[in-house]
Enzyme design. Structure first.
Site, short mmCIF file in Angstrom:
data_model
loop_
_atom_site.label_atom_id
_atom_site.label_comp_id
_atom_site.label_asym_id
_atom_site.label_seq_id
_atom_site.Cartn_x
_atom_site.Cartn_y
_atom_site.Cartn_z
N GLN A 54 -55.27 -7.65 82.43
CA GLN A 54 -53.99 -8.37 81.90
C GLN A 54 -53.40 -9.30 82.95
OE1 GLN A 54 -50.97 -5.77 80.36
NE2 GLN A 54 -49.79 -7.34 79.61
N HIS B 231 -55.40 -11.11 71.46
CA HIS B 231 -56.44 -12.13 71.73
C HIS B 231 -57.37 -11.95 70.28
CE1 HIS B 231 -56.65 -12.76 75.97
NE2 HIS B 231 -56.25 -11.62 75.92
N HIS C 18 -50.11 -9.38 74.24
CA HIS C 18 -50.58 -10.47 73.17
C HIS C 18 -51.80 -9.78 72.80
CE1 HIS C 18 -51.36 -10.99 77.81
NE2 HIS C 18 -52.59 -11.47 77.45
P1 5GP Z 1 -54.83 -11.59 79.66
O1 5GP Z 1 -55.76 -11.68 80.63
O2 5GP Z 1 -53.56 -11.26 79.95
O3 5GP Z 1 -55.29 -10.45 78.47
O4 5GP Z 1 -54.90 -13.01 78.62
C1 5GP Z 1 -54.03 -13.95 79.17
C2 5GP Z 1 -54.35 -15.27 78.22
O5 5GP Z 1 -53.43 -15.95 78.08
C3 5GP Z 1 -55.61 -15.86 78.98
O6 5GP Z 1 -56.65 -15.91 77.84
C4 5GP Z 1 -54.92 -17.31 79.51
O7 5GP Z 1 -56.07 -18.24 79.05
C5 5GP Z 1 -53.92 -17.45 78.31
N1 5GP Z 1 -52.66 -18.14 78.87
C6 5GP Z 1 -52.11 -18.06 80.22
N2 5GP Z 1 -50.93 -18.74 80.55
C7 5GP Z 1 -50.88 -19.68 79.24
C8 5GP Z 1 -50.27 -20.69 78.69
O8 5GP Z 1 -49.28 -21.21 79.44
N3 5GP Z 1 -50.37 -21.11 77.41
C9 5GP Z 1 -51.48 -20.62 76.62
N4 5GP Z 1 -51.41 -20.97 75.23
N5 5GP Z 1 -52.13 -19.56 76.79
C10 5GP Z 1 -52.00 -19.05 78.27
#
Ligand code: 5GP
Ligand code: ZN
Length: 114
Positions: A94, A102, A100
């Protein structure tokens, strides 16, 4: 939370939403890992899925899954299939501290995940 990027996107202070209702917002991932890669978030700030409790939070998470299904249908990936992923804390990778989901699809995916 004023310094949370997903709160800002959900509040339309930045970026572009592909879906919104009273409690949920969705937007395309900045760094897509599949032809369809949408992030679906609660508008209310919740840092991680392990903070979700029974009651209002649980209803909200169920609603997010229904929204994910709707977006999948709109993007034409329902029949071939899609994956819904929530990463929780460090080991899962994360990187943004606002829950969030996906929604990934449009290509064949591997199992187990990396
Ligand atoms: P995690 O690794 O926390 O599960 O996923 C975070 C996701 O958020 C990643 O896929 C990354 O590409 C996306 N992400 C991070 N910052 C931003 C942003 O400012 N805008 C958008 N649209 N996606 C973001
Ligand atoms: Zn937030």
């Amino acid at each position: 939370m004023s310094d949370c990027v997903f709160c800002k996107i959900a509040n339309k202070e930045m970026g572009k939403l592909v879906y919104e209702d009273e409690t949920v917002a969705a937007f395309d991932d900045l760094n897509p890992q599949a032809p369809v890669h949408v992030l679906i978030v609660p508008k209310r700030h919740i840092a991680r899925i392990s903070d979700v409790a029974n009651g209002e939070d649980a209803t909200l998470m169920g609603h997010i899954l229904v929204v994910a299904n709707e977006i999948a249908r709109e993007r034409g990936i329902t029949e071939n299939g899609y994956r819904i992923v929530v990463n929780c804390n460090e080991d899962a990778g994360q990187s943004v501290w606002h829950v969030h989901f996906h929604l990934l699809g449009g290509r064949k995916m591997n199992w187990p995940p990396g």
